[in-house]
Design an enzyme around this catalytic site. Structure first.
Site, mmCIF file in Angstrom:
data_model
loop_
_atom_site.group_PDB
_atom_site.id
_atom_site.type_symbol
_atom_site.label_atom_id
_atom_site.label_comp_id
_atom_site.label_asym_id
_atom_site.label_seq_id
_atom_site.Cartn_x
_atom_site.Cartn_y
_atom_site.Cartn_z
ATOM 1 N N GLU A 144 0.822 -1.218 0.000
ATOM 2 C CA GLU A 144 0.000 0.000 0.000
ATOM 3 C C GLU A 144 0.856 1.269 0.000
ATOM 4 O OE1 GLU A 144 -2.803 -0.362 3.227
ATOM 5 O OE2 GLU A 144 -4.123 -1.617 2.031
ATOM 6 N N GLU A 198 -6.441 -8.001 -0.785
ATOM 7 C CA GLU A 198 -6.942 -8.099 0.591
ATOM 8 C C GLU A 198 -8.441 -7.849 0.529
ATOM 9 O OE1 GLU A 198 -4.875 -5.468 3.302
ATOM 10 O OE2 GLU A 198 -2.937 -5.993 2.453
HETATM 11 C C1 GAL Z 1 -4.082 -3.078 5.086
HETATM 12 C C2 GAL Z 1 -2.685 -3.567 4.901
HETATM 13 C C3 GAL Z 1 -2.560 -4.904 5.543
HETATM 14 C C4 GAL Z 1 -3.041 -4.884 6.945
HETATM 15 C C5 GAL Z 1 -4.394 -4.255 7.038
HETATM 16 C C6 GAL Z 1 -4.836 -4.043 8.461
HETATM 17 O O1 GAL Z 1 -4.287 -1.808 4.654
HETATM 18 O O2 GAL Z 1 -2.300 -3.666 3.563
HETATM 19 O O3 GAL Z 1 -1.224 -5.289 5.522
HETATM 20 O O4 GAL Z 1 -2.112 -4.237 7.703
HETATM 21 O O5 GAL Z 1 -4.381 -3.025 6.420
HETATM 22 O O6 GAL Z 1 -4.143 -3.046 9.088
#
Ligand code: GAL
Length: 660
Positions: free
Chosen positions: A142, A296
Site C-alpha cells: 500500500e 486483501e
Molecule cells: C491493510 C494492509 C494490511 C493490513 C491491514 C490491516 O491496509 O495492507 O497489511 O495491515 O491493512 O491493518
C-alpha cells in the site's frame, strides 16, 4: 482463478503450518500472499539473510497445492535499519523525525533506504527465483506513506523542479510567483509547502506530483531487480481503491496487473453505499485498462483500536461477487487467522484467535468453490462499458489544495453520478484524461478542475463527432500549472456546452440552498447545496432552472446540441439522489445507452468476451428481492430462485447467469 488468503506463517509456530495448509486446501484455496512485513525475519542483521523459515512454509503450502505471491518487505523496516541509518525515517512538517515502530514511515528519497530496499529485494529474488511454488511478487505494501520534509526531500524536490522547468524564469511564471512577491532567484529558495491551505497552490500541486514520483521511482528500483532475476514471475502491487495521494496510473504502469485491498463493510449501515466499492474497482480496472485482483478482501470486523461490524451471513460472498463482476480475477481474503499480537489483533480473519475455522471460513470456502466452477467461463471476459468517467489525480489534488467550496470532494461528486448509473444497471469505465474517448457513447467529466487546453480540444472534438459529454461546476477552471485560465468559463468547452459562466458562488452556511426546477424532461423540484454557477445559456437549452428571484435568466442544468453530439452542463450541487438519477437518464438517453429497471439494492453488471456474456446480479440489501432476467439466460451460480424470467435473490444474494 486464484483464490486464497493473506498468510503470516511467521506469526505461528511451524507445527501449525500443516494444519493451516490443509484447511486452505480443503477450502479450495490455491494462493497466499506472504512475507510483506517479514523483513526482520529475512534479514535479521544487516547483510545476513535467513530464508529457511520461508522455504519451509512454502514447502508445506506447495505440498497442499497452495502457491505464493511474495511481498517485498519494505513497508515496515527492522529496528537495525533505523538504528544504523536514522536518516531513513521520514521527517514531519515540524522537522522532527518520525518514531520507529509504526510501518510506512520511511523517507522515499533516502539513498540509504533505497539501497537497503534494493538489497533485500535482490536477496529475496535470487533466493526464490527457482522456487516452483512462487508465482509472483507484490511490491512493498500500500504505497502512500507520509510525505517527508527532510533536507534530502527538499534537495530532491528542487532538482525535480529544475528538471521540469529548466529555468527559474519558467518556474516563476508557471507558479505565478509574481503574487505576494514570491519570485525566486535561486532553486534553494523554493519552500516546501507545509500548509496546503496557505502556500501557493501551484507549488502544492508540484509537491504532490513530486511525492507521487518518489513512490513510483522507489517501486521502479524494485521492479528492475524482480524483472531481471525473476522474469517468469508476475509483479503487482496492492493499491487502495479510491485512495488518491499518489498518481495510481503512474504506479500501475510497469506492473503486470493491479491488485487492491477492499474493506467496504464499515461504510454506513448494512446495505448502504454499495457503489463505492464498485467505483473503486472500476478505478482499479481503469489503471491499466484490464482486469485486476483483490489482494486483501475483508474477512471480518477490523480496526487498529476499535473495530467495526461483522460481515453478516452471505455478505462476504456478496462482496466477492461485486468485485468479480467488475473484473476481479483473483480473490484473496485478509487475513487467514486473527493475530494474537501487535496492532492488528482486532483485524479479524477467516479463523479466530483460537485457530478454529469460523463461519466466515465456510463462506469463503463456498465462494472459492463457486469461483473455481466459474473460472473457465470468466476467462477472457471483462467489463465492456459504453460509458466512461474521466478520473484524474491532478484534478483531485488541485481540488484538495483549493476546493473553492466546502465539501467539494472530487471523488464524492463523481460517485454521486456514478451511483446513478449503477442504479440503472449501466457499467462504466474510469479512464485517465489521456484515454481515447471515441469508443464511448458518453463521457462524464465531473470535477475535472485541471483542464489543459489540449484536453479541452479533445473533448470538444469528441462531442463534435457525436459523443455525449457531461461537465459540471468547477470543471475546466485551471491549467496544468494550477493557474486559473484567462477565459470565461467553461473556457474552450463553451461551444460544446453552449453556456457561459461569468459569476458563481459558494455557500458557507449549509442552510443556504436554492430551489431547482426541472423541465418536462427532468421533472421535479430539487434543492441545491454548497455551490452555484450562474449559468447563462448561449445555444444550450435548460433542463433545470433556479427558483430564486436573483437568478432569473440563469439556469442550473443544460443540454446543448453541438456537431453530431451533445454537451450537458450542471452548474450546482444537488441534494439527494433523485436529481442525479433523472439527469443521468437524460445523458444516457442522448447517448443511446440502454438502462435497466432494477429493484433498489440490486446491482447488475456484465462481463463479456471470448464469445460469452455473463450477467452478475448482486443484492446489497437485507431484503429478499426479485430481479428480472433476460429471456434465455442460464444461471451458473446462485440461480436457485430463477423462475419465469424472474430471479429471487435472498439477503446479500448473488447470482451469475450466462446470457443467450
Ligand atoms: C491493510 C494492509 C494490511 C493490513 C491491514 C490491516 O491496509 O495492507 O497489511 O495491515 O491493512 O491493518
Amino acid at each position: 482463478m486464484r483464490v486464497g488468503v493473506d498468510y503470516y506463517p511467521e506469526h505461528w509456530s511451524p507445527e501449525r503450518w500443516e494444519t493451516d495448509a490443509r484447511l486452505m486446501k480443503e477450502a479450495g484455496f490455491n494462493v497466499v500472499r506472504l512475507a510483506e512485513f517479514a523483513w526482520a525475519d529475512m534479514e535479521p542483521e544487516e547483510g545476513r539473510f535467513d530464508f529457511s523459515w520461508l522455504d519451509k512454509a512454502l514447502d508445506v503450502l506447495g505440498r497442499n497445492g497452495v502457491a505464493a505471491i511474495l511481498g517485498t518487505p519494505t513497508g515496515a523496516m527492522p529496528a537495525w535499519v533505523k538504528e544504523r541509518y536514522p536518516e531513513v525515517m521520514a521527517t514531519g512538517k515540524d522537522g522532527k523525525r518520525l518514531e520507529w515502530g509504526v510501518r510506512k514511515n520511511n523517507c522515499f528519497s533516502s539513498g540509504a533506504y533505497r539501497l537497503l530496499s534494493e538489497r533485500i529485494v535482490a536477496a529475496m529474488a535470487s533466493h526464490f527465483k527457482g522456487n516452483p511454488n512462487v508465482i509472483g511478487w507484490q511490491t512493498d505494501n500500500e504505497f502512500g506513506g507520509p510525505q517527508c520534509f527532510c533536507l534530502s526531500c527538499r534537495d530532491s524536490f528542487h532538482s525535480w523542479l529544475r528538471r521540469k522547468y529548466g529555468s527559474l524564469e519558467a518556474l516563476n511564471k508557471a507558479h505565478g510567483l509574481h503574487f505576494w512577491g514570491q519570485k525566486v532567484s535561486a532553486w534553494s529558495q523554493i519552500p516546501l509547502p507545509v500548509d496546503y491551505g496557505a502556500h501557493n497552490p501551484s507549488l502544492c500541486l508540484d509537491w504532490q506530483r513530486f511525492n507521487s514520483d518518489l513512490n513510483v521511482r522507489f517501486q521502479a528500483d524494485q521492479l528492475r531487480i524482480l524483472r531481471e532475476l525473476c522474469p517468469k514471475h508476475f509483479a503487482t502491487h496492492n493499491f487502495m481503491g479510491l485512495f488518491s495521494d499518489l498518481n495510481y496510473y503512474d504506479l500501475a504502469k510497469d506492473l503486470d496487473f493491479v491488485s487492491w485491498d477492499n474493506y467496504p463493510v464499515d461504510e454506513g449501515l448494512p446495505g448502504e453505499f454499495p457503489y463505492r466499492a464498485s467505483m473503486a474497482a472500476d478505478v482499479m480496472r481503469g489503471l491499466k485498462g484490464k482486469n485486476f485482483w483483490i489482494m486483501e478482501q475483508t474477512a471480518g470486523p477490523h480496526g487498529w483500536g476499535t473495530y467495526g461490524r461483522n460481515v453478516r451471513p452471505g455478505e462476504l460472498r456478496k462482496i466477492a461477487y461485486q468485485q468479480v463482476s467488475r473484473g476481479a480475477d483473483g480473490m484473496i481474503w485478509f487475513r487467514w487467522r486473527s493475530c494474537t499480537a501487535g496492532r492488528e489483533q482486532y483485524w479479524h480473519g477467516l479463523l479466530g484467535h483460537d485457530g478454529k475455522a469460523l463461519r466466515r471460513y465456510e463462506e469463503a470456502k463456498l465462494t472459492a468453490q463457486e469461483l473455481h466452477k466459474l473460472a473457465p467461463l470468466l476467462e477472457g471476459t471483462t467489463v465492456e462499458a459504453k460509458v466512461a468517467f474521466v478520473y484524474d489525480y491532478e484534478s483531485i489534488w488541485a481540488t484538495q489544495i483549493q476546493p473553492g467550496f466546502k465539501e467539494n470532494y472530487a471523488k464524492e461528486r463523481a460517485l454521486r453520478l456514478y451511483s446513478a448509473l449503477r442504479r440503472s444497471g449501466v457499467d462504466a469505465d474510469m479512464i485517465p484524461p489521456s484515454a481515447d474517448f471515441s469508443k464511448y457513447s458518453a463521457v462524464f467529466a465531473p470535477a475535472l478542475y485541471i483542464m489543459p487546453d489540449a484536453l479541452a480540444k479533445r473533448l470538444d472534438a469528441y462531442v463534435k463527432a457525436g459523443g455525449v459529454l457531461f461537465f459540471n461546476g468547477r470543471s475546466g477552471v485551471k491549467d496544468e500549472s494550477g493557474l486559473c485560465h484567462e477565459r470565461t468559463l467553461p473556457g474552450l468547452l463553451s461551444d460544446a456546452l453552449g453556456v457561459s459562466i461569468e459569476e458563481y458562488e459558494a455557500f458557507n452556511d449549509s442552510r443556504i440552498s436554492y430551489k431547482i426546477r426541472g423541465s418536462a424532461e427532468l421533472p421535479g423540484e430539487y434543492a441545491s447545496k454548497r455551490y452555484c454557477d450562474w449559468v447563462k445559456p448561449l445555444s444550450a437549452e435548460a433542463l433545470a432552472s433556479y427558483g430564486e428571484w436573483h437568478l432569473d435568466g440563469y439556469v442550473a442544468a443544460t443540454r446543448n446540441r453541438y456537431g453530431k453530439g451533445f454537451g450537458f452542463y450542471l452548474g450546482c450541487e444537488v441534494d439527494g439522489d433523485a436529481f442525479y438519477d433523472a439527469l443521468a437518464a437524460c445523458v444516457l438517453k442522448a447517448a443511446g445507452v440502454e438502462t435497466l429497471k432494477l429493484p433498489e439494492g440490486v446491482e447488475a453488471s456484465v462481463r463479456s468476451g471470448a464469445g460469452r456474456r455473463l450477467l452478475f446480479l448482486v443484492n446489497h440489501s437485507e431484503k429478499e428481492l426479485q430481479a428480472p432476467v433476460p429471456a434465455g439466460a442460464k444461471a451458473l451460480v446462485g440461480g436457485e430462485g430463477l423462475k419465469d424470467g424472474v430471479l429471487g435473490l435472498g439477503r446479500y444474494g448473488a447470482a451469475v447467469l450466462r446470457l443467450a
